[in-house]
Design an enzyme around this catalytic site. Structure first.
Site, PDB file in Angstrom:
ATOM      1  N   ALA A  88       3.972   7.509  13.104  1.00 14.77           N
ATOM      2  CA  ALA A  88       5.225   6.891  13.538  1.00 14.77           C
ATOM      3  C   ALA A  88       5.822   6.113  12.383  1.00 14.77           C
ATOM      4  CB  ALA A  88       4.964   5.979  14.729  1.00 14.77           C
ATOM      5  N   TYR A 132       7.939  -4.577   6.453  1.00 14.50           N
ATOM      6  CA  TYR A 132       7.948  -3.450   7.387  1.00 14.50           C
ATOM      7  C   TYR A 132       8.590  -2.226   6.749  1.00 14.50           C
ATOM      8  CZ  TYR A 132       8.563  -0.952  11.836  1.00 14.50           C
ATOM      9  OH  TYR A 132       8.513  -0.027  12.855  1.00 14.50           O
ATOM     10  N   GLN A 136      -1.894  17.331  -1.242  1.00 16.46           N
ATOM     11  CA  GLN A 136      -3.156  17.363  -1.976  1.00 16.46           C
ATOM     12  C   GLN A 136      -4.314  17.909  -1.148  1.00 16.46           C
ATOM     13  OE1 GLN A 136      -4.074  13.607  -3.763  1.00 16.46           O
ATOM     14  NE2 GLN A 136      -6.083  14.235  -4.494  1.00 16.46           N
TER      15      GLN A 136
END
Length: 346
Positions: free
Chosen positions: A116, A147, A164
């Site tokens: 999220a 944030y 990766q």
């Protein structure tokens, strides 16, 4: 028919996390809710506590997580300015170290990982509406940066993990979402306006009130999250999830006053530093690849949300768990702060 899929939801006792747990249980999955209860609340998941396919682990996402799961939804982080600015260093740690831990868990188990992210990665945007290829306009040293930049760094970590290590990543940039189970002290505009209106207090409007937001009802948002997790691995990432219908703060305030029947006045205050002037998602990617778009109009969603707050404001609020903090020497020494005992089940 029950699925044999076991799913981890970090931040599962929070506003969005608890609704996601509801949806996953309803879909027949076994759900492990991991939360340190810093901003999440036990009342959000009380109705699930005795369900045989639901378990709760009280743990901080910054501690290594050991679980055998097929899917991971990483929602752990305070999401309102009031809460994430209360301990900004902790907020950065939750975003960054939490993302590293979820990356490690997904690599070990081969699980799909939903992360999220947030519309805050766009900062105070110079492009409107915001598309996923817009790089943003973020102040890296401002009061919201813990944030904003924490989420941006998490996106970097997980995108590199995808390149990766072949991480099966889904990443959503979530725009303003509202609905039942928001906290009365959440500090975001929908909850602020509703609580103030129901209490007969002036509605706090910052700036001119002409700044805009787009509001997505929680059921619509959760449907988009689940659709993104189920999407093929080659769906472009990240994906904006939000409602593209735009409202000014004054329009929202007047609608809340109308729906609550309140005669409260508006209390106009200066605009906080780095508060975005416009915020609206371009959801072309979501509609094209997920066949998703919001369905609940703002008026209908507000009616449901007002009913929720009208109910909870008449009750004595649950005592929050004490906040746990840490200092820079702890981080510099490379030691993890001691939050809840790892794996403690409640």
């Amino acid at each position: 028919m029950h699925s044999d899929k076991t799913i981890l939801v970090t931040g599962g006792a929070g506003f969005l996390g608890s609704h996601l747990c509801d949806r996953l249980i309803a879909d027949g999955h076994h759900v492990i809710c991991l939360d340190n209860f810093h901003t999440g609340r036990r009342s959000n998941i009380a109705h699930l506590l005795h369900h045989d396919r639901f378990e709760v682990v009280r743990q901080d996402v910054t501690d290594p997580v050991r679980a055998e799961v097929q899917e991971i939804y990483n929602l752990a982080c305070p999401a309102s300015p009031v809460h994430y600015q209360a301990d900004p260093v902790r907020t950065v740690q939750t975003n960054v170290i939490g993302a590293i831990n979820m990356l490690d868990l997904a690599r070990r188990t081969g699980a799909r990982l939903f992360h999220a992210s947030t519309s805050e990665v766009y900062g105070d945007p110079l492009v409107h509406p915001q598309t996923e290829d817009y790089l943003g306009n973020v102040n890296p040293t401002g009061p919201r940066a813990c944030y904003d930049e924490g989420k941006r760094c998490a996106e970097t970590l997980l995108s590199d993990g995808r390149r990766q290590h072949g991480l099966r990543l889904r990443m959503a940039r979530i725009f303003n979402t509202y609905g039942p189970r928001m906290r009365p002290d959440d500090g975001r505009v929908v909850s602020n306006f509703i609580v103030q209106a129901l209490r007969g207090e002036p509605l706090t409007v910052y700036g001119s009130g002409e700044q805009t937001r787009s509001f997505c009802y929680v059921d619509d948002l959760i449907a988009g999250v689940v659709a993104l997790m189920a999407a093929p691995d080659d769906v472009p990432q990240p994906v904006n999830l939000g409602n593209p219908v735009e409202f000014t703060m004054l329009q929202l305030a007047r609608l809340v006053l109308d729906l609550t029947g309140s005669r409260a006045r508006l209390d106009m205050r200066p605009l906080p530093q780095d508060d975005p002037v416009q915020r609206r998602p371009d959801i072309t990617r979501a509609t094209t690849h997920l066949d998703w778009q919001p369905a609940v109009p703002l008026r209908e969603g507000l009616i449901r949300t007002i009913a929720h707050f009208d109910s909870v404001l008449g009750q004595r609020p649950a005592s929050p768990l004490p906040a746990r903090s840490f200092d820079f020497p702890t981080l510099l020494n490379g030691a993890m702060p001691a939050f809840a005992p790892e794996g403690q089940v409640i």
